[in-house]
Scaffold this motif. Structure first.
Motif, PDB file in Angstrom:
ATOM      1  N   ARG A 162      -6.628  -7.912  22.868  1.00 42.90           N
ATOM      2  CA  ARG A 162      -5.803  -8.992  23.413  1.00 42.90           C
ATOM      3  C   ARG A 162      -4.332  -8.577  23.501  1.00 42.90           C
ATOM      4  O   ARG A 162      -3.614  -8.989  24.395  1.00 42.90           O
ATOM      5  CB  ARG A 162      -5.911 -10.230  22.521  1.00 42.90           C
ATOM      6  N   ILE A 163      -3.896  -7.816  22.492  1.00 41.18           N
ATOM      7  CA  ILE A 163      -2.498  -7.376  22.426  1.00 41.18           C
ATOM      8  C   ILE A 163      -2.498  -5.865  22.171  1.00 41.18           C
ATOM      9  O   ILE A 163      -2.448  -5.427  21.021  1.00 41.18           O
ATOM     10  CB  ILE A 163      -1.735  -8.099  21.293  1.00 41.18           C
ATOM     11  N   PRO A 164      -2.604  -5.060  23.221  1.00 43.22           N
ATOM     12  CA  PRO A 164      -2.610  -3.604  23.026  1.00 43.22           C
ATOM     13  C   PRO A 164      -1.354  -3.150  22.280  1.00 43.22           C
ATOM     14  O   PRO A 164      -0.255  -3.644  22.529  1.00 43.22           O
ATOM     15  CB  PRO A 164      -2.637  -3.057  24.456  1.00 43.22           C
ATOM     16  N   GLY A 165      -1.545  -2.243  21.339  1.00 43.52           N
ATOM     17  CA  GLY A 165      -0.411  -1.688  20.613  1.00 43.52           C
ATOM     18  C   GLY A 165      -0.024  -2.439  19.355  1.00 43.52           C
ATOM     19  O   GLY A 165       0.868  -2.005  18.638  1.00 43.52           O
ATOM     20  N   VAL A 166      -0.686  -3.559  19.059  1.00 49.88           N
ATOM     21  CA  VAL A 166      -0.356  -4.281  17.830  1.00 49.88           C
ATOM     22  C   VAL A 166      -0.671  -3.373  16.640  1.00 49.88           C
ATOM     23  O   VAL A 166      -1.694  -2.682  16.621  1.00 49.88           O
ATOM     24  CB  VAL A 166      -1.098  -5.637  17.737  1.00 49.88           C
ATOM     25  N   ALA A 167       0.215  -3.328  15.677  1.00 41.23           N
ATOM     26  CA  ALA A 167       0.066  -2.428  14.530  1.00 41.23           C
ATOM     27  C   ALA A 167      -0.893  -3.003  13.489  1.00 41.23           C
ATOM     28  O   ALA A 167      -0.948  -4.220  13.282  1.00 41.23           O
ATOM     29  CB  ALA A 167       1.423  -2.177  13.883  1.00 41.23           C
ATOM     30  N   LEU A 168      -1.624  -2.114  12.847  1.00 44.15           N
ATOM     31  CA  LEU A 168      -2.520  -2.515  11.766  1.00 44.15           C
ATOM     32  C   LEU A 168      -1.740  -3.239  10.674  1.00 44.15           C
ATOM     33  O   LEU A 168      -2.193  -4.249  10.129  1.00 44.15           O
ATOM     34  CB  LEU A 168      -3.247  -1.294  11.188  1.00 44.15           C
ATOM     35  N   GLN A 169      -0.550  -2.748  10.357  1.00 42.45           N
ATOM     36  CA  GLN A 169       0.275  -3.375   9.317  1.00 42.45           C
ATOM     37  C   GLN A 169       0.659  -4.800   9.700  1.00 42.45           C
ATOM     38  O   GLN A 169       0.754  -5.675   8.852  1.00 42.45           O
ATOM     39  CB  GLN A 169       1.527  -2.532   9.037  1.00 42.45           C
ATOM     40  N   THR A 170       0.862  -5.046  10.985  1.00 36.86           N
ATOM     41  CA  THR A 170       1.162  -6.398  11.453  1.00 36.86           C
ATOM     42  C   THR A 170      -0.009  -7.326  11.176  1.00 36.86           C
ATOM     43  O   THR A 170       0.173  -8.448  10.690  1.00 36.86           O
ATOM     44  CB  THR A 170       1.484  -6.385  12.964  1.00 36.86           C
ATOM     45  N   VAL A 171      -1.220  -6.862  11.459  1.00 35.95           N
ATOM     46  CA  VAL A 171      -2.420  -7.670  11.210  1.00 35.95           C
ATOM     47  C   VAL A 171      -2.574  -7.913   9.703  1.00 35.95           C
ATOM     48  O   VAL A 171      -2.887  -9.030   9.288  1.00 35.95           O
ATOM     49  CB  VAL A 171      -3.677  -7.015  11.820  1.00 35.95           C
ATOM     50  N   HIS A 172      -2.320  -6.898   8.887  1.00 36.88           N
ATOM     51  CA  HIS A 172      -2.359  -7.081   7.424  1.00 36.88           C
ATOM     52  C   HIS A 172      -1.390  -8.185   6.999  1.00 36.88           C
ATOM     53  O   HIS A 172      -1.746  -9.065   6.211  1.00 36.88           O
ATOM     54  CB  HIS A 172      -1.983  -5.778   6.698  1.00 36.88           C
ATOM     55  N   GLY A 173      -0.172  -8.117   7.506  1.00 34.58           N
ATOM     56  CA  GLY A 173       0.828  -9.113   7.144  1.00 34.58           C
ATOM     57  C   GLY A 173       0.422 -10.517   7.571  1.00 34.58           C
ATOM     58  O   GLY A 173       0.594 -11.483   6.820  1.00 34.58           O
ATOM     59  N   ILE A 174      -0.144 -10.635   8.761  1.00 36.58           N
ATOM     60  CA  ILE A 174      -0.565 -11.941   9.257  1.00 36.58           C
ATOM     61  C   ILE A 174      -1.719 -12.483   8.428  1.00 36.58           C
ATOM     62  O   ILE A 174      -1.743 -13.669   8.072  1.00 36.58           O
ATOM     63  CB  ILE A 174      -0.927 -11.859  10.753  1.00 36.58           C
ATOM     64  N   VAL A 175      -2.675 -11.636   8.087  1.00 38.04           N
ATOM     65  CA  VAL A 175      -3.804 -12.082   7.250  1.00 38.04           C
ATOM     66  C   VAL A 175      -3.282 -12.559   5.891  1.00 38.04           C
ATOM     67  O   VAL A 175      -3.744 -13.578   5.367  1.00 38.04           O
ATOM     68  CB  VAL A 175      -4.860 -10.962   7.107  1.00 38.04           C
ATOM     69  N   ASN A 176      -2.306 -11.858   5.342  1.00 34.93           N
ATOM     70  CA  ASN A 176      -1.708 -12.301   4.075  1.00 34.93           C
ATOM     71  C   ASN A 176      -1.027 -13.655   4.240  1.00 34.93           C
ATOM     72  O   ASN A 176      -1.156 -14.530   3.378  1.00 34.93           O
ATOM     73  CB  ASN A 176      -0.717 -11.263   3.549  1.00 34.93           C
ATOM     74  N   ASP A 177      -0.312 -13.849   5.357  1.00 33.68           N
ATOM     75  CA  ASP A 177       0.322 -15.142   5.631  1.00 33.68           C
ATOM     76  C   ASP A 177      -0.720 -16.248   5.761  1.00 33.68           C
ATOM     77  O   ASP A 177      -0.543 -17.343   5.215  1.00 33.68           O
ATOM     78  CB  ASP A 177       1.146 -15.083   6.922  1.00 33.68           C
ATOM     79  N   LEU A 178      -1.793 -15.975   6.488  1.00 35.01           N
ATOM     80  CA  LEU A 178      -2.853 -16.971   6.678  1.00 35.01           C
ATOM     81  C   LEU A 178      -3.531 -17.322   5.364  1.00 35.01           C
ATOM     82  O   LEU A 178      -3.866 -18.486   5.111  1.00 35.01           O
ATOM     83  CB  LEU A 178      -3.894 -16.471   7.686  1.00 35.01           C
ATOM     84  N   THR A 179      -3.709 -16.322   4.513  1.00 35.51           N
ATOM     85  CA  THR A 179      -4.326 -16.555   3.204  1.00 35.51           C
ATOM     86  C   THR A 179      -3.394 -17.374   2.317  1.00 35.51           C
ATOM     87  O   THR A 179      -3.820 -18.353   1.692  1.00 35.51           O
ATOM     88  CB  THR A 179      -4.690 -15.207   2.539  1.00 35.51           C
ATOM     89  N   SER A 180      -2.122 -17.012   2.287  1.00 36.98           N
ATOM     90  CA  SER A 180      -1.149 -17.766   1.485  1.00 36.98           C
ATOM     91  C   SER A 180      -1.030 -19.209   1.947  1.00 36.98           C
ATOM     92  O   SER A 180      -0.818 -20.109   1.141  1.00 36.98           O
ATOM     93  CB  SER A 180       0.224 -17.097   1.549  1.00 36.98           C
TER      94      SER A 180
END
Length: 141
Positions: A47-65
């Motif tokens: 959906r978003i070519p080039g999105v960084a793995l670290q960005t997804v990690h950070g977002i998952v942490n935000d969603l979990t929090s």
């Protein structure tokens, strides 16, 4: 697709800023069950070519929090898995051969499902149980 969600509304409701990346990660999480961050990353990249793995990690942490997602740590798993938070105390059954994971309703019904023999002065909030076995497909191999 498992669940269709209004990702922007869910993010706003949790007090999170709505971004394209957060929306894509949340939608990918809602479309799958028990997903590792690297798998979410692959889905979001379509959906978003080039999105960084670290960005997804950070977002998952935000969603979990924020209580939108929850982390599932299973014995023998190479990484944590994530799922949409359901607000219940469900458990998981895991195939020890192929790693397939499925939800299992709470054994007794009320959270926490189990009462420990000794709490050591702690107020128990939840019980996390993983049933481990062999799925029917692996059994037939």
């Amino acid at each position: 697709m498992l669940t269709a969600i209004d990702a922007p509304a869910r993010l706003r409701g949790a007090g999170l800023r709505v971004t394209t990346q957060r929306t894509a990660v949340l939608e990918a999480l809602a479309e799958t069950a028990h997903t590792a961050v690297d798998e979410l990353h692959e889905r979001v990249q379509t959906r978003i070519p080039g999105v960084a793995l670290q960005t997804v990690h950070g977002i998952v942490n935000d969603l979990t929090s924020a209580g939108i997602a929850q982390r599932v740590s299973l014995p023998g798993a190479t990484s944590a898995l994530y799922e949409m938070a359901r607000g219940d105390n469900h458990h998981h059954v895991q195939c020890v051969v192929c790693g397939r994971v499925e939800d299992v309703d709470c054994v007794v019904g009320a959270a926490p499902c189990l009462t420990p023999s000794h709490t050591h002065g702690m107020r128990v909030l939840e019980a996390a149980i993983t049933f481990r076995g062999v799925c029917a497909d692996c059994e037939q191999r």
